[in-house]
Structure formats: C-alpha cells, structure tokens
Design a protein around this motif. Structure first.
Motif, PDB file in Angstrom:
ATOM      1  N   ALA A  20       0.830  -1.200   0.000  1.00  0.00           N
ATOM      2  CA  ALA A  20       0.000   0.000   0.000  1.00  0.00           C
ATOM      3  C   ALA A  20       0.866   1.252   0.000  1.00  0.00           C
ATOM      4  CB  ALA A  20      -0.924   0.000   1.214  1.00  0.00           C
ATOM      5  N   VAL A  21       1.991   1.182   0.697  1.00  0.00           N
ATOM      6  CA  VAL A  21       3.000   2.244   0.699  1.00  0.00           C
ATOM      7  C   VAL A  21       4.354   1.564   0.566  1.00  0.00           C
ATOM      8  CG1 VAL A  21       4.086   4.097   2.030  1.00  0.00           C
ATOM      9  CG2 VAL A  21       1.603   3.787   2.132  1.00  0.00           C
ATOM     10  N   ALA A  22       5.191   2.090  -0.333  1.00  0.00           N
ATOM     11  CA  ALA A  22       6.466   1.423  -0.620  1.00  0.00           C
ATOM     12  C   ALA A  22       7.628   2.413  -0.525  1.00  0.00           C
ATOM     13  CB  ALA A  22       6.436   0.796  -2.018  1.00  0.00           C
ATOM     14  N   GLY A  23       8.403   2.297   0.538  1.00  0.00           N
ATOM     15  CA  GLY A  23       9.617   3.090   0.670  1.00  0.00           C
ATOM     16  C   GLY A  23       9.392   4.585   0.744  1.00  0.00           C
ATOM     17  N   TYR A  24       8.357   5.000   1.454  1.00  0.00           N
ATOM     18  CA  TYR A  24       8.018   6.426   1.543  1.00  0.00           C
ATOM     19  C   TYR A  24       8.931   7.159   2.528  1.00  0.00           C
ATOM     20  CZ  TYR A  24       5.520  10.682   2.791  1.00  0.00           C
ATOM     21  OH  TYR A  24       5.194  11.991   3.039  1.00  0.00           O
ATOM     22  N   SER A  25       9.461   8.294   2.105  1.00  0.00           N
ATOM     23  CA  SER A  25      10.308   9.125   2.966  1.00  0.00           C
ATOM     24  C   SER A  25       9.868  10.579   2.876  1.00  0.00           C
ATOM     25  CB  SER A  25      11.783   9.017   2.559  1.00  0.00           C
ATOM     26  OG  SER A  25      12.271   7.699   2.733  1.00  0.00           O
ATOM     27  N   VAL A  26      10.031  11.299   3.979  1.00  0.00           N
ATOM     28  CA  VAL A  26       9.696  12.723   3.996  1.00  0.00           C
ATOM     29  C   VAL A  26      10.459  13.408   5.125  1.00  0.00           C
ATOM     30  CG1 VAL A  26       7.716  12.514   5.569  1.00  0.00           C
ATOM     31  CG2 VAL A  26       7.767  14.368   3.897  1.00  0.00           C
ATOM     32  N   LYS A  27      10.792  14.672   4.904  1.00  0.00           N
ATOM     33  CA  LYS A  27      11.319  15.544   5.956  1.00  0.00           C
ATOM     34  C   LYS A  27      10.444  16.787   5.978  1.00  0.00           C
ATOM     35  CE  LYS A  27      16.275  14.407   6.118  1.00  0.00           C
ATOM     36  NZ  LYS A  27      17.642  14.978   5.952  1.00  0.00           N
ATOM     37  N   ILE A  28       9.797  17.047   7.098  1.00  0.00           N
ATOM     38  CA  ILE A  28       8.912  18.194   7.227  1.00  0.00           C
ATOM     39  C   ILE A  28       9.520  19.177   8.205  1.00  0.00           C
ATOM     40  CG2 ILE A  28       6.589  18.976   7.834  1.00  0.00           C
ATOM     41  CD1 ILE A  28       5.542  16.249   7.090  1.00  0.00           C
ATOM     42  N   SER A  29       9.738  20.390   7.744  1.00  0.00           N
ATOM     43  CA  SER A  29      10.348  21.424   8.575  1.00  0.00           C
ATOM     44  C   SER A  29       9.314  22.079   9.478  1.00  0.00           C
ATOM     45  CB  SER A  29      11.013  22.482   7.698  1.00  0.00           C
ATOM     46  OG  SER A  29      12.032  21.914   6.911  1.00  0.00           O
ATOM     47  N   ARG A  30       9.762  22.532  10.621  1.00  0.00           N
ATOM     48  CA  ARG A  30       8.895  23.226  11.566  1.00  0.00           C
ATOM     49  C   ARG A  30       8.298  24.477  10.922  1.00  0.00           C
ATOM     50  NH1 ARG A  30       9.117  22.070  17.078  1.00  0.00           N
ATOM     51  NH2 ARG A  30      11.129  21.025  16.774  1.00  0.00           N
ATOM     52  N   GLY A  31       6.971  24.648  11.028  1.00  0.00           N
ATOM     53  CA  GLY A  31       6.296  25.809  10.478  1.00  0.00           C
ATOM     54  C   GLY A  31       5.860  25.676   9.033  1.00  0.00           C
ATOM     55  N   GLU A  32       6.145  24.542   8.410  1.00  0.00           N
ATOM     56  CA  GLU A  32       5.831  24.326   7.000  1.00  0.00           C
ATOM     57  C   GLU A  32       4.373  23.916   6.805  1.00  0.00           C
ATOM     58  OE1 GLU A  32       7.448  21.352   3.408  1.00  0.00           O
ATOM     59  OE2 GLU A  32       8.321  21.245   5.409  1.00  0.00           O
ATOM     60  N   ILE A  33       3.805  24.255   5.643  1.00  0.00           N
ATOM     61  CA  ILE A  33       2.534  23.682   5.201  1.00  0.00           C
ATOM     62  C   ILE A  33       2.852  22.787   4.011  1.00  0.00           C
ATOM     63  CG2 ILE A  33       0.213  24.086   4.319  1.00  0.00           C
ATOM     64  CD1 ILE A  33       0.196  26.767   5.692  1.00  0.00           C
ATOM     65  N   ARG A  34       2.714  21.496   4.208  1.00  0.00           N
ATOM     66  CA  ARG A  34       3.112  20.497   3.204  1.00  0.00           C
ATOM     67  C   ARG A  34       1.878  19.786   2.673  1.00  0.00           C
ATOM     68  NH1 ARG A  34       7.733  17.024   1.837  1.00  0.00           N
ATOM     69  NH2 ARG A  34       8.917  18.613   2.948  1.00  0.00           N
ATOM     70  N   GLY A  35       1.869  19.458   1.390  1.00  0.00           N
ATOM     71  CA  GLY A  35       0.751  18.763   0.779  1.00  0.00           C
ATOM     72  C   GLY A  35       1.138  17.383   0.280  1.00  0.00           C
ATOM     73  N   LEU A  36       0.171  16.473   0.307  1.00  0.00           N
ATOM     74  CA  LEU A  36       0.349  15.117  -0.224  1.00  0.00           C
ATOM     75  C   LEU A  36      -0.825  14.841  -1.163  1.00  0.00           C
ATOM     76  CD1 LEU A  36       1.985  12.436  -0.124  1.00  0.00           C
ATOM     77  CD2 LEU A  36       0.456  11.711   1.718  1.00  0.00           C
ATOM     78  N   ILE A  37      -0.536  14.598  -2.437  1.00  0.00           N
ATOM     79  CA  ILE A  37      -1.588  14.377  -3.420  1.00  0.00           C
ATOM     80  C   ILE A  37      -1.335  13.074  -4.172  1.00  0.00           C
ATOM     81  CG2 ILE A  37      -1.976  16.853  -3.688  1.00  0.00           C
ATOM     82  CD1 ILE A  37      -0.520  16.696  -6.400  1.00  0.00           C
ATOM     83  N   GLY A  38      -2.331  12.678  -4.951  1.00  0.00           N
ATOM     84  CA  GLY A  38      -2.215  11.475  -5.763  1.00  0.00           C
ATOM     85  C   GLY A  38      -3.588  10.922  -6.082  1.00  0.00           C
ATOM     86  N   PRO A  39      -3.672  10.003  -7.017  1.00  0.00           N
ATOM     87  CA  PRO A  39      -4.970   9.418  -7.395  1.00  0.00           C
ATOM     88  C   PRO A  39      -5.597   8.658  -6.237  1.00  0.00           C
ATOM     89  CG  PRO A  39      -3.232   8.851  -8.976  1.00  0.00           C
ATOM     90  CD  PRO A  39      -2.548   9.436  -7.782  1.00  0.00           C
ATOM     91  N   ASN A  40      -6.890   8.373  -6.343  1.00  0.00           N
ATOM     92  CA  ASN A  40      -7.547   7.524  -5.354  1.00  0.00           C
ATOM     93  C   ASN A  40      -6.819   6.188  -5.266  1.00  0.00           C
ATOM     94  OD1 ASN A  40      -9.586   9.364  -4.716  1.00  0.00           O
ATOM     95  ND2 ASN A  40     -10.914   8.649  -6.373  1.00  0.00           N
ATOM     96  N   GLY A  41      -6.601   5.723  -4.048  1.00  0.00           N
ATOM     97  CA  GLY A  41      -5.917   4.450  -3.856  1.00  0.00           C
ATOM     98  C   GLY A  41      -4.406   4.538  -3.942  1.00  0.00           C
ATOM     99  N   ALA A  42      -3.865   5.767  -3.970  1.00  0.00           N
ATOM    100  CA  ALA A  42      -2.413   5.930  -4.112  1.00  0.00           C
ATOM    101  C   ALA A  42      -1.650   5.623  -2.828  1.00  0.00           C
ATOM    102  CB  ALA A  42      -2.087   7.359  -4.570  1.00  0.00           C
ATOM    103  N   GLY A  43      -2.358   5.584  -1.684  1.00  0.00           N
ATOM    104  CA  GLY A  43      -1.693   5.301  -0.412  1.00  0.00           C
ATOM    105  C   GLY A  43      -1.573   6.511   0.498  1.00  0.00           C
ATOM    106  N   LYS A  44      -2.305   7.581   0.207  1.00  0.00           N
ATOM    107  CA  LYS A  44      -2.168   8.818   0.974  1.00  0.00           C
ATOM    108  C   LYS A  44      -2.659   8.651   2.419  1.00  0.00           C
ATOM    109  CE  LYS A  44      -4.752  11.127  -1.922  1.00  0.00           C
ATOM    110  NZ  LYS A  44      -5.104   9.966  -2.798  1.00  0.00           N
ATOM    111  N   THR A  45      -3.884   8.153   2.572  1.00  0.00           N
ATOM    112  CA  THR A  45      -4.411   7.977   3.924  1.00  0.00           C
ATOM    113  C   THR A  45      -3.636   6.912   4.676  1.00  0.00           C
ATOM    114  OG1 THR A  45      -6.636   8.768   3.345  1.00  0.00           O
ATOM    115  CG2 THR A  45      -6.460   7.327   5.256  1.00  0.00           C
ATOM    116  N   THR A  46      -3.190   5.874   3.991  1.00  0.00           N
ATOM    117  CA  THR A  46      -2.351   4.858   4.639  1.00  0.00           C
ATOM    118  C   THR A  46      -1.074   5.491   5.169  1.00  0.00           C
ATOM    119  OG1 THR A  46      -3.210   3.111   3.204  1.00  0.00           O
ATOM    120  CG2 THR A  46      -1.135   2.667   4.337  1.00  0.00           C
TER     121      THR A  46
END
Length: 258
Positions: free
Chosen positions: A19-45
């Motif tokens: 459902a999710v494969a090798g996902y990595s992220v670095k989120i900086s303090r104070g940032e507004i970050r978005g996550l998009i993709g087609p339905n079933g892409a694994g966003k909510t997972t």
C-alpha cells in the motif's frame, strides 16, 4: 531548517500488496506540506502510518529527533502529532463544546479523590479546559453552535469541528485528511486562509491530503505526489504542475494557480 518530522523508507505491505512502498519525507517546523495522488495511491495509509493507526512493515519515523516507530497512537497524540480523518469521526450525539472538551483532556491527569470531591484544583482545571475549548470554537467560527449536537451541524462546520478538536490536544504537527472535501469554492478559499492563520497563531506545522488542486497549489509550500504507494515527485507547486510523471499519473494537465 529545523526538521520536525522525518520518515525513512516507510513500507506497509498487506500480503502481496504494498500500500505504501519506501516512503520518505522531511517536514520542517512551520511548514505547510501537501500530499496528493490518485484515489488508492496510499495517501491515507501514509497518514495512518505516521500516526500509528496502523503499524509499518518496515521503515522508521522520527519526531523532534526522537524515534517514534511503533509508539501507540494515543502516545503519538500526546507527543504532539494530531490528525483529522477523511471520513468525519465526531461524537455526533454530543454537543460541539463537548466534542472539543473530550480532546482537551488528553494531557490532563486527575487525582481520583479530587474528581470525586470536586476539589478547588479540579474545578479550576475544568474551568480552564472549558475556557480553552470556547476560545478554539471562537477561532473556528463555531462559538454560536457550541450547544448544538455535532450531528446537526452542516457538513462544512463538521469539518471545522474536527480541526478544533485536533487543536484542543495542543499539537505541534497537524495532519489534515481532505479538509476541503465537500466544500464549495467560497468555503475552500475561506478554509485556506484559516489554515494559514492557525499555522501562525498556534505555531503549527501542517501536513495535508487534498484532491482540490487549486487549494493545494495555492496553500502548500512543498508538495509530494504518491502513485500506487510510491513517491513519484516532490517540490514546489510550479515544479509539481510541470512534472511529466505527475501529469501522466494524476493531473492530466497543468493546474492554474489563482
């Protein structure tokens, strides 16, 4: 910049399906970050993994430099990572104020006897929680609905109540799963301004999933794109809009900014 949350090679596998494969992220303090993709892409997972709603098959998560992989969901909330849900999860038979009060109590530790006897210290703390909850409802434009049962709120206000309830926990990182879903363009524009205001007022870092591309492109400072559980792009709105892999997998065409 100061990294608040880092995920490294997160994977969630259900038998033969990743459902999710090798996902990595670095989120900086104070940032507004978005996550998009087609339905079933694994966003909510992905959000479920970051908040320990589900356990990862592999990979690690760090919050404020400390490893939190495998920490329970309630402990994650107490650390300062709170979220809303794609499908609204309010206590629908409780009032708007009661919904926020329940969340506000997560970090409070009461002595049994002080509760039983309604001691002065207990009553002072309860008053503080009510005052804090009313302040949040005022901020979210829900103060006039404080005594209404949550189920009787219009859909857009239920979305705002979910955010108010998450804020009551006192988060450092707020994850919003499709906050503009079901809103008309005017409501979405208002919400965009509200999210910026909340980020500044409460010194929040915000990570959101959203299908409204105009909303995402005009709000988020950096955007990631998932497809079939795999991260295929990351960058500014302009970079994402013009990325051929993203256009092919999801956008179909460039998205105009407002």
């Amino acid at each position: 910049m100061d990294v608040l949350l880092e995920a490294i090679e997160l994977t969630k596998q259900y038998k033969g399906l990743k459902a999710v494969a090798g996902y990595s992220v670095k989120i900086s303090r104070g940032e507004i970050r978005g996550l998009i993709g087609p339905n079933g892409a694994g966003k909510t997972t992905t959000f479920n993994l970051l908040t320990s709603m589900v356990k990862s098959t592999s990979g690690n998560i760090y919050f404020e430099g400390k490893k939190i992989t495998g920490v329970r969901a309630d402990q994650i909330a107490r650390l300062g990572i709170c979220r809303t849900f794609q499908n609204i999860r309010l206590f629908k038979n409780l009032t708007v104020l009661e919904n926020v009060l329940i969340a506000a109590q997560i970090k409070k530790k009461y002595n049994f006897m002080s509760v039983l006897l309604s001691s002065p210290s207990f009553l002072r703390e309860e008053k503080h929680l009510v005052d804090r909850s009313l302040e949040l409802l005022e901020t979210m434009g829900l103060i006039n609905a404080k005594d209404i049962k949550a189920r009787n709120l219009p859909y857009g206000q239920q979305r705002k109540l979910e955010i108010a309830r998450a804020l009551a926990v006192g988060p450092k990182l707020l994850l919003l799963d499709e906050p503009a879903a079901g809103m008309n363009p005017s409501e979405s524009t208002e919400l965009m301004g509200l999210i910026r205001y909340l980020r500044d007022k409460f010194k929040l870092t915000i990570f959101l999933i959203e299908h409204d591309m105009k909303f995402v492109m005009n709000l988020c400072e950096k955007i990631q794109v998932l497809n079939y559980g795999t991260l295929i792009a990351e960058g500014s709105a302009a970079e994402i809009q013009n990325n051929p892999d993203v256009i092919s997998a999801y956008l179909g065409r460039a998205v105009e900014s407002a």
